[in-house]
Design an enzyme around this catalytic site. Structure first.
Site, PDB file in Angstrom:
ATOM      1  N   ASP A 102      10.769 -67.274  48.713  1.00 17.03           N
ATOM      2  CA  ASP A 102      11.980 -66.621  48.240  1.00 17.03           C
ATOM      3  C   ASP A 102      11.878 -66.374  46.748  1.00 17.03           C
ATOM      4  O   ASP A 102      12.116 -67.262  45.934  1.00 17.03           O
ATOM      5  CB  ASP A 102      13.206 -67.477  48.558  1.00 17.03           C
ATOM      6  CG  ASP A 102      14.506 -66.803  48.134  1.00 17.03           C
ATOM      7  OD1 ASP A 102      14.463 -65.584  47.867  1.00 17.03           O
ATOM      8  OD2 ASP A 102      15.538 -67.481  48.077  1.00 17.03           O
TER       9      ASP A 102
ATOM     10  N   LYS B 207      14.627 -64.890  40.922  1.00 17.40           N
ATOM     11  CA  LYS B 207      14.810 -66.256  40.422  1.00 17.40           C
ATOM     12  C   LYS B 207      14.006 -66.396  39.134  1.00 17.40           C
ATOM     13  O   LYS B 207      12.780 -66.384  39.152  1.00 17.40           O
ATOM     14  CB  LYS B 207      14.324 -67.266  41.467  1.00 17.40           C
ATOM     15  CG  LYS B 207      15.136 -67.288  42.742  1.00 17.40           C
ATOM     16  CD  LYS B 207      14.567 -68.303  43.726  1.00 17.40           C
ATOM     17  CE  LYS B 207      15.316 -68.297  45.051  1.00 17.40           C
ATOM     18  NZ  LYS B 207      16.675 -68.822  44.943  1.00 17.40           N
TER      19      LYS B 207
ATOM     20  N   ASP C 102      11.700 -72.694  51.603  1.00 19.35           N
ATOM     21  CA  ASP C 102      12.931 -72.063  52.080  1.00 19.35           C
ATOM     22  C   ASP C 102      12.839 -71.717  53.571  1.00 19.35           C
ATOM     23  O   ASP C 102      13.734 -71.094  54.124  1.00 19.35           O
ATOM     24  CB  ASP C 102      13.224 -70.798  51.271  1.00 19.35           C
ATOM     25  CG  ASP C 102      14.715 -70.505  51.179  1.00 19.35           C
ATOM     26  OD1 ASP C 102      15.518 -71.371  51.564  1.00 19.35           O
ATOM     27  OD2 ASP C 102      15.074 -69.402  50.735  1.00 19.35           O
TER      28      ASP C 102
ATOM     29  N   ASP D 143      19.395 -62.402  46.454  1.00 22.09           N
ATOM     30  CA  ASP D 143      18.990 -63.798  46.579  1.00 22.09           C
ATOM     31  C   ASP D 143      19.834 -64.537  47.617  1.00 22.09           C
ATOM     32  O   ASP D 143      19.645 -65.725  47.831  1.00 22.09           O
ATOM     33  CB  ASP D 143      19.077 -64.502  45.223  1.00 22.09           C
ATOM     34  CG  ASP D 143      18.280 -65.793  45.188  1.00 22.09           C
ATOM     35  OD1 ASP D 143      17.404 -65.969  46.059  1.00 22.09           O
ATOM     36  OD2 ASP D 143      18.531 -66.623  44.301  1.00 22.09           O
TER      37      ASP D 143
ATOM     38  N   GLU E 165      19.576 -63.973  50.762  1.00 19.37           N
ATOM     39  CA  GLU E 165      18.857 -63.358  51.875  1.00 19.37           C
ATOM     40  C   GLU E 165      18.943 -64.169  53.163  1.00 19.37           C
ATOM     41  O   GLU E 165      18.735 -63.629  54.253  1.00 19.37           O
ATOM     42  CB  GLU E 165      17.383 -63.153  51.493  1.00 19.37           C
ATOM     43  CG  GLU E 165      16.470 -64.352  51.664  1.00 19.37           C
ATOM     44  CD  GLU E 165      16.794 -65.522  50.748  1.00 19.37           C
ATOM     45  OE1 GLU E 165      16.471 -66.662  51.101  1.00 19.37           O
ATOM     46  OE2 GLU E 165      17.379 -65.293  49.671  1.00 19.37           O
TER      47      GLU E 165
ATOM     48  N   ARG F 226      21.459 -65.478  54.822  1.00 20.18           N
ATOM     49  CA  ARG F 226      22.499 -64.973  55.717  1.00 20.18           C
ATOM     50  C   ARG F 226      22.102 -63.620  56.294  1.00 20.18           C
ATOM     51  O   ARG F 226      22.412 -63.295  57.435  1.00 20.18           O
ATOM     52  CB  ARG F 226      23.828 -64.926  54.970  1.00 20.18           C
ATOM     53  CG  ARG F 226      23.750 -64.258  53.622  1.00 20.18           C
ATOM     54  CD  ARG F 226      24.923 -64.608  52.695  1.00 20.18           C
ATOM     55  NE  ARG F 226      24.618 -65.767  51.856  1.00 20.18           N
ATOM     56  CZ  ARG F 226      25.342 -66.147  50.821  1.00 20.18           C
ATOM     57  NH1 ARG F 226      26.414 -65.455  50.478  1.00 20.18           N
ATOM     58  NH2 ARG F 226      25.033 -67.208  50.130  1.00 20.18           N
TER      59      ARG F 226
END
Length: 579
Positions: A266, A273, A284, A343, A345, A347
């Site tokens: 991620d 990030k 993640d 970020d 992502e 959901r």
């Protein structure tokens, strides 16, 4: 003495004596108020009188009464009313590791029968078995370093059904090994397609495995997933996939349906990030890893329970094809989802797959639907790194599901905290433009958002319309309360502007904006600032206007009617049973 098991290629067997010639050390977990093996009571009492440090940290003693003349005492330490069975787990793990440091290669664990914790023998053995695990990339790259321990004996004086304890512990540790392999490997060793390859090899015929990796099918059936996949899809080895697992015994009365978040790396996407916080984002995918481990446990323990699962494997990459904030994407269910933060992502990745599970649940026997995810840093900030958070929708809460889940996990040292979904959390995701049904996320980190882990759950409920009903509104679709658009005075000759009033923070009575979205493909973008389902408001409209108390009444309508059981389970970073 019972059937020998193997865990991580290490034999595990029951022994009937503490001085077995087949082993070279005895590890005793000492628990206040619980007697050690009878043959060692006097020896241990004298040793502790000589060295009080043996009540606080592991020690190795020469003892001619035990295997290899090595006795490892591993204490839980003093216990208070606030301590729990994790103290036994940690002591057993520390004891076996200390034995290995002392040179033992075939230790025996004497499991304690602590009266305060009925499952202490199982927990102690789970702790000891963790010491046998070697990360997959060490096993593959440096096989000579794979195992320092060659076998493990189990001595169960005073423990009933010790053979069942060994069987269950070995199955659970094998399952946790699958989870650790997937969750802990780096983002190149466990790309989405390599996770699929690993999963195919991890299961026998008892668990059916199907992999959907066709880009056209993914875009068609899971547009929100495919939005996240869009950038990674340009690199063949990083392409996403959905892995379906199914365990179906001959007879069963209940069905568990699981959707796991499997983001192999991620970057945050275009909302990148920054500042060093990207490190560790290869983990993640631990939600999907935990689901795979659960299926492995089912394969080995054979419960009378059907389990259907989906692992949503994708990489949230950055590139010219990456999805961006402000995109409006039509989800599988037909609702318009406005992206607020790339970020968020997780959901996006799960929502369309969860909607498919909802459809399958309608014909399943007593279905229970879960999502499992490392979905937010706020969860770790709220409860700490060693806890899972469980949240119910209102139907699951009425049945006391979360509390039962918590009690079950805590009995085997898998600590759980319960959070509650409130009306403010549902309100947080209302569309902010005419034509928008769902606002996927705000543009702040969850750790800087009020109720940062609770507010992300309702996006998944709303996207597949399992949030409790509500008022149908033609402009906004069914299941969401109407949103009045205030008229603002304008100067003579000024053209009317499309306005999307913004929510205030949770608890203010206004409808905030952060969500649990699902991803979408490029062709599913319905509007980017002009035409389509609605215009994107000017950036200034994203500032929060004063709160309107009547919004709280509208949000309350979201919980007005019953819906099927859909429990939301976002774990923290440590899920001891399946991580």
């Amino acid at each position: 003495m019972g059937t020998e098991q193997k865990v991580h290629s290490v034999p595990v067997s029951l022994v009937g004596e503490i001085n077995s010639s087949n082993h070279d050390a005895l590890v005793v977990v000492t628990v206040p108020g619980t007697p050690p093996p009878q043959a060692l009571e006097d020896f241990i009492a004298a040793a502790v009188q000589t060295d009080k440090g043996l009540e606080k940290k592991p020690g190795v003693l020469h003892c001619a009464r035990v295997s290899g003349n090595r006795l490892v005492l591993s204490p839980t330490g003093p216990l208070t009313p606030y301590d729990d069975v994790r103290s036994v787990y940690e002591a057993a793990l520390a004891g076996v590791r200390r034995a290995a440091e002392a040179g033992a290669r075939r230790p025996v664990l004497a499991v304690p029968a602590a009266a305060a914790w009925p499952r202490a023998p199982l927990v102690a053995l789970l702790g000891a078995l963790e010491a046998l695990y070697v990360p997959i990339q060490i096993r593959e790259t440096f096989p000579s370093q794979a195992h320092s321990i060659k076998s493990l004996g189990v001595y169960g004086e005073g423990v009933t059904n010790i053979n069942n304890v060994i069987r269950d512990a070995c199955a659970l540790e094998a399952a946790r090994g699958v989870s650790r392999d997937i969750g802990g490997a780096d983002p190149e060793r466990m790309t989405p397609l390599r996770v699929a390859e690993y999963v195919r090899g991890a299961f026998g015929p008892a668990v059916r495995v199907r992999v959907e990796d066709d880009p056209h099918e993914l875009a068609k059936n899971y547009p929100l997933f495919e939005a996240v996949n869009r950038a990674a899809n340009q690199v063949p080895r990083h392409r996403g996939c959905v892995i379906f697992l199914d365990y179906e015994p001959e007879s069963y009365e209940e069905t568990v349906m699981l959707v796991g978040k499997g983001v192999t790396y991620d970057t945050g996407g275009c909302d990148i990030k920054a500042g060093g916080v990207m490190a560790g984002m290869s983990r993640d995918k631990c939600g999907a890893a935990a689901v795979a481990g659960f299926l492995k446990a089912c394969e080995l323990l054979k419960p009378s329970l059907r389990v259907s699962a989906a692992l949503c494997m994708v990489r949230n990459s950055v590139g010219s094809e990456a999805y961006v904030a402000d995109e409006l994407i039509k989800c599988r269910r037909g609702l318009a989802v406005r992206v607020g933060n790339t970020d968020a992502e997780g959901r996006m990745v799960m929502a369309d797959v969860l909607d498919e599970m909802r459809e399958r649940a309608e014909s399943a026997r007593r279905p229970h639907v879960y999502t499992v995810a490392t979905l937010t840093g706020h969860a770790v900030r709220a409860v700490g790194p060693a806890y899972t958070i469980v949240m119910d929708n209102h139907a699951a809460r009425a049945k006391g599901h979360a509390e039962a889940f918590r009690a079950s996990g805590e009995s085997i040292a898998d600590m759980v905290e319960v959070s509650t979904i409130r009306r403010e959390d549902l309100a947080f995701h209302r569309g902010q433009c005419p034509g928008d049904h769902v606002h996927q996320a705000n543009n702040q980190p969850s750790t800087q958002t009020n109720r940062g882990h609770q507010v992300l759950t309702p996006t998944l409920l709303i996207v597949h319309r399992r949030h409790g009903g509500g008022v149908h509104h033609p402009a906004r679709g069914p299941g969401l309360p109407p949103r009045p658009v205030p008229r603002r005075p304008r100067a003579p000759g000024q053209q009317p502007a499309l306005h999307a009033d913004q929510p205030g923070p949770p608890g203010s009575g206004r409808l905030p904006a952060a969500g649990v979205g699902t991803g979408g493909r490029r062709g599913a973008v319905l509007a980017r600032g002009r035409g389509g389902l609605g215009r994107l408001p000017p950036r200034a409209a994203h500032r929060r206007p004063p709160a309107r108390p009547r919004r709280a009444l509208q949000a309350a309508q979201l919980l007005s009617s019953p819906c099927p059981l859909v429990a939301k389970l976002p774990p923290g970073h440590s899920n001891r049973l399946l991580n």
